[in-house]
Structures are given as structure tokens and as C-alpha cells.
Design a protein around this motif. Structure first.
Motif, mmCIF file in Angstrom:
data_model
loop_
_atom_site.group_PDB
_atom_site.id
_atom_site.type_symbol
_atom_site.label_atom_id
_atom_site.label_comp_id
_atom_site.label_asym_id
_atom_site.label_seq_id
_atom_site.Cartn_x
_atom_site.Cartn_y
_atom_site.Cartn_z
ATOM 1 N N LEU A 98 0.831 -1.198 0.000
ATOM 2 C CA LEU A 98 0.000 0.000 0.000
ATOM 3 C C LEU A 98 0.870 1.253 0.000
ATOM 4 N N GLU A 99 1.908 1.247 0.851
ATOM 5 C CA GLU A 99 2.806 2.399 0.921
ATOM 6 C C GLU A 99 3.497 2.630 -0.426
ATOM 7 N N GLN A 100 3.941 1.540 -1.053
ATOM 8 C CA GLN A 100 4.599 1.664 -2.355
ATOM 9 C C GLN A 100 3.620 2.182 -3.414
ATOM 10 N N ALA A 101 2.390 1.701 -3.372
ATOM 11 C CA ALA A 101 1.375 2.167 -4.320
ATOM 12 C C ALA A 101 1.106 3.660 -4.130
ATOM 13 N N ASN B 242 4.048 5.552 -5.566
ATOM 14 C CA ASN B 242 3.948 5.539 -7.027
ATOM 15 C C ASN B 242 2.898 6.535 -7.518
ATOM 16 N N ALA B 243 1.776 6.596 -6.815
ATOM 17 C CA ALA B 243 0.707 7.528 -7.201
ATOM 18 C C ALA B 243 1.180 8.971 -7.051
ATOM 19 N N GLU B 244 1.913 9.265 -5.965
ATOM 20 C CA GLU B 244 2.438 10.624 -5.775
ATOM 21 C C GLU B 244 3.442 10.978 -6.868
ATOM 22 N N GLN B 245 4.284 10.015 -7.223
ATOM 23 C CA GLN B 245 5.270 10.253 -8.276
ATOM 24 C C GLN B 245 4.567 10.496 -9.620
ATOM 25 N N GLN B 246 3.564 9.707 -9.898
ATOM 26 C CA GLN B 246 2.808 9.889 -11.143
ATOM 27 C C GLN B 246 2.112 11.245 -11.158
ATOM 28 N N ASP B 247 1.583 11.666 -10.006
ATOM 29 C CA ASP B 247 0.931 12.967 -9.914
ATOM 30 C C ASP B 247 1.928 14.094 -10.173
ATOM 31 N N ARG B 248 3.119 14.001 -9.584
ATOM 32 C CA ARG B 248 4.157 15.024 -9.826
ATOM 33 C C ARG B 248 4.542 15.049 -11.302
ATOM 34 N N HIS B 249 4.711 13.873 -11.869
ATOM 35 C CA HIS B 249 5.073 13.787 -13.290
ATOM 36 C C HIS B 249 3.972 14.403 -14.159
ATOM 37 N N PHE B 250 2.730 14.086 -13.858
ATOM 38 C CA PHE B 250 1.598 14.625 -14.610
ATOM 39 C C PHE B 250 1.566 16.150 -14.528
#
Length: 95
Positions: free
Chosen positions: A22-25, A28-36
Motif C-alpha cells: 500500500l505504501e509503495q502504491a 507511485n501515485a504521488e510520483q505519477q501525480d508530480r510527473h503529470f
């Protein structure tokens, strides 16, 4: 049949592994949000630069059109002899 483990049969190690997943997910979601957000910001910057260049190009083309019209008027009036023809040729080469 499902691979899910019934809650009553879940060990603490398995629960820890689920929390790690869950923590890794979430990371990953935060990283994808920053990238977006970065990509969206870059896209907006490119869009603004494109709009600026379009305005600049339109202004330059309008200036060339005015110069061509003046050269045509000069040629018609024959007040400047071959200067209008030379000006028109120079302007046409700029395209």
C-alpha cells in the motif's frame, strides 16, 4: 477460486507485506501525480510560446504585406523608379 486470504487467517507478516504494498502504491501515485503536473506545466509553457510565435509571425507577415503594398504603390506612381521593384524582390526572397 480467489487468492485472497481470509482476514482471520492473515498473519502479521502478511499484513505487514500488504501495508508495504500500500505504501509503495501511494508513493507511485504521488510520483505519477508530480510527473503529470510537470508535463501539464511544460505543455502550457509550450502552448504559450507557440501563441507568442504565432502573434509575432502574424505581425511580421502584416509588416511585409504593408511593405509590399507600398512597393506596389511606388511602382504604380513611378516616383522611385526601380527601387520599388528591388524592394519587392528583396521582400519576396525573405519568404
Amino acid at each position: 477460486m480467489s487468492d485472497r486470504i481470509p482476514l482471520d487467517d492473515l498473519t502479521s507478516d502478511q499484513l505487514d507485506a500488504l501495508y508495504d504494498q500500500l505504501e509503495q502504491a501511494e508513493l507511485n501515485a504521488e510520483q505519477q501525480d508530480r510527473h503529470f503536473r510537470t508535463v501539464c506545466g511544460e505543455r502550457e509553457s509550450y502552448r504559450q510560446a507557440w501563441k507568442h510565435e504565432q502573434k509575432h509571425r502574424a505581425g511580421a507577415e502584416a509588416a511585409l504585406d504593408r511593405a509590399r503594398a507600398l512597393a506596389t504603390r511606388w511602382a504604380i506612381l513611378r516616383t522611385h523608379g526601380s527601387a520599388a521593384t528591388e524592394l519587392r524582390a528583396a521582400l519576396d526572397q525573405a519568404q
